[in-house]
Scaffold this motif. Structure first.
Motif, PDB file in Angstrom:
ATOM      1  N   UNK A  44      46.439  18.542 -24.257  1.00  0.00           N
ATOM      2  CA  UNK A  44      46.346  18.404 -22.836  1.00  0.00           C
ATOM      3  C   UNK A  44      46.016  19.895 -22.379  1.00  0.00           C
ATOM      4  N   UNK A  45      44.945  19.876 -21.416  1.00  0.00           N
ATOM      5  CA  UNK A  45      44.479  21.195 -21.113  1.00  0.00           C
ATOM      6  C   UNK A  45      43.593  22.087 -21.687  1.00  0.00           C
ATOM      7  N   UNK A  46      43.295  21.517 -22.969  1.00  0.00           N
ATOM      8  CA  UNK A  46      42.467  22.048 -23.762  1.00  0.00           C
ATOM      9  C   UNK A  46      41.274  21.679 -23.391  1.00  0.00           C
ATOM     10  N   UNK A  87      44.050  12.970 -27.864  1.00  0.00           N
ATOM     11  CA  UNK A  87      45.277  13.900 -27.641  1.00  0.00           C
ATOM     12  C   UNK A  87      45.105  14.806 -26.355  1.00  0.00           C
ATOM     13  N   UNK A  88      44.357  14.339 -25.626  1.00  0.00           N
ATOM     14  CA  UNK A  88      44.421  14.791 -24.000  1.00  0.00           C
ATOM     15  C   UNK A  88      43.494  16.111 -23.881  1.00  0.00           C
ATOM     16  N   UNK A  89      42.481  16.412 -24.908  1.00  0.00           N
ATOM     17  CA  UNK A  89      41.455  17.370 -24.801  1.00  0.00           C
ATOM     18  C   UNK A  89      40.156  16.734 -23.776  1.00  0.00           C
ATOM     19  N   UNK A 148      32.998   7.561 -22.100  1.00  0.00           N
ATOM     20  CA  UNK A 148      32.795   8.049 -20.560  1.00  0.00           C
ATOM     21  C   UNK A 148      33.561   9.137 -20.313  1.00  0.00           C
ATOM     22  N   UNK A 149      34.720   9.573 -21.183  1.00  0.00           N
ATOM     23  CA  UNK A 149      35.217  10.559 -20.551  1.00  0.00           C
ATOM     24  C   UNK A 149      34.783  11.862 -21.163  1.00  0.00           C
ATOM     25  N   UNK A 150      33.655  12.206 -21.985  1.00  0.00           N
ATOM     26  CA  UNK A 150      33.119  13.216 -22.631  1.00  0.00           C
ATOM     27  C   UNK A 150      31.722  13.655 -21.830  1.00  0.00           C
ATOM     28  N   UNK A 195      41.771  20.248 -38.781  1.00  0.00           N
ATOM     29  CA  UNK A 195      41.418  21.571 -38.443  1.00  0.00           C
ATOM     30  C   UNK A 195      41.626  22.043 -37.167  1.00  0.00           C
ATOM     31  N   UNK A 196      41.456  21.291 -36.204  1.00  0.00           N
ATOM     32  CA  UNK A 196      41.549  21.481 -34.695  1.00  0.00           C
ATOM     33  C   UNK A 196      42.856  21.388 -34.193  1.00  0.00           C
ATOM     34  N   UNK A 197      43.931  20.778 -34.811  1.00  0.00           N
ATOM     35  CA  UNK A 197      45.254  20.827 -34.259  1.00  0.00           C
ATOM     36  C   UNK A 197      46.446  21.238 -35.196  1.00  0.00           C
TER      37      UNK A 197
END
Length: 299
Positions: A39-41, A63-65, A82-84, A251-253
């Motif tokens: 979240x917030x990333x 995951x909130x990104x 749609x969120x991207x 790798x990202x998380x």
């Protein structure tokens, strides 16, 4: 589930190592935990609207990104995102990358997923006169992260997750000077180049957190039709695109050390002496070439 991060030594023989990437990988494929949250990333994903990249984008958003995807617009995902935010970018065209960077605004990114890749069907050159596989898989991503660095568009300790492939073990070199000789050979060399990029990012940018990932051998349109008998036969051993996205999400998380090479079935890879990925001269020479080709865009 427990998440094992102890390094594992891969098979010593090149052929046995490649076979080990595929045989039984469905049951051994590592799944990314749902936490930590993002979240917030802000995340930037190349090739993030279709194939494995689509599921990387979906996983990051779950995951909130906040996700921005870069795609050529030539392939089709399973549904809209749609969120991207989506930017049309040709990684083989440096000016296309610059134009995309110009549209990103001033807020830096916490994650950059270098997922896009090209497996050529024939010899092609870019507008720069470079072999296209090298230009897209290696140089295009170098231009991207170098522009982000120069424009202060990466947060401190931002993760750069680079998709490679364990098939790199068949290569000894990666260079802009090597001409097209076969689809497989140019692709294999590019995957070695991706590992060298991660090694050099780790060495040169202590405030960044580069990770290399092998997503697995994926049953996607990238290596042929998604329908028909061949696709069914292939799916017996190969993993799905969603399963292939797990390595980049890990790798990202997850708490992987800087410069880690993560493999979808064995986890953290303990590379041994003589492995081409550990060639410091090759990595340094490649970086020098990439910097020379990128320099005009950084002025």
């Amino acid at each position: 589930m427990s998440f094992e991060l102890n390094p594992t030594i891969p098979r010593s023989g090149r052929i046995s190592r490649i076979l080990a990437c595929t045989l039984g990988q469905k049951r051994k494929n590592r799944i990314c935990p749902a936490h930590p949250r993002l979240d917030g990333k802000r995340a930037l994903v190349t090739g993030g609207a279709a194939g494995v990249g689509e599921f990387v984008s979906r996983g990051l958003m779950e995951r909130g990104a906040q996700v921005t995807t870069m795609a050529r617009g030539l392939s089709h995902g399973s549904g809209i995102l749609p969120e991207a935010d989506t930017l049309m970018v040709d990684l083989g065209d440096p000016l296309s990358i610059v134009s995309a960077i110009d549209c990103l605004g001033d807020t830096p990114f916490d994650l950059v997923i270098c997922n896009a890749g090209l497996l050529p069907k024939k010899a092609e050159k870019t507008v720069m006169g470079l072999e296209k596989t090298f230009a897209v898989n290696v140089l295009g991503h170098h231009i991207l992260y170098r522009l982000l660095i120069e424009r202060n568009l990466l947060t401190r300790n931002a993760r750069i997750v680079m998709t490679t492939g364990d098939i790199y073990i068949l290569a000894k070199a990666c260079s802009a000077d090597i001409p097209y000789d076969s689809a497989n050979k140019v692709y294999v060399r590019s995957k070695l180049g991706n590992l060298w990029q991660v090694a050099e990012l780790k060495r040169r940018y202590p405030n960044l957190h580069p990770i290399a990932v092998h997503p697995g051998v994926v049953a996607s349109g990238f290596i042929g039709s998604k329908t028909g008998f061949i696709a069914w036969l292939r799916s017996v051993q190969l993993i799905s695109e969603e399963a292939g996205a797990q390595a980049s999400l890990i790798g990202a998380t997850q708490d992987l050390p800087r410069g880690t090479y993560w493999h979808n079935t064995i986890g953290v890879v303990a590379l041994q002496a003589g492995d081409p990925a550990l060639d410091p001269n090759g990595a340094s020479c490649l970086w020098g070439q990439l910097e020379s080709l990128t320099a005009p865009l950084l002025k």
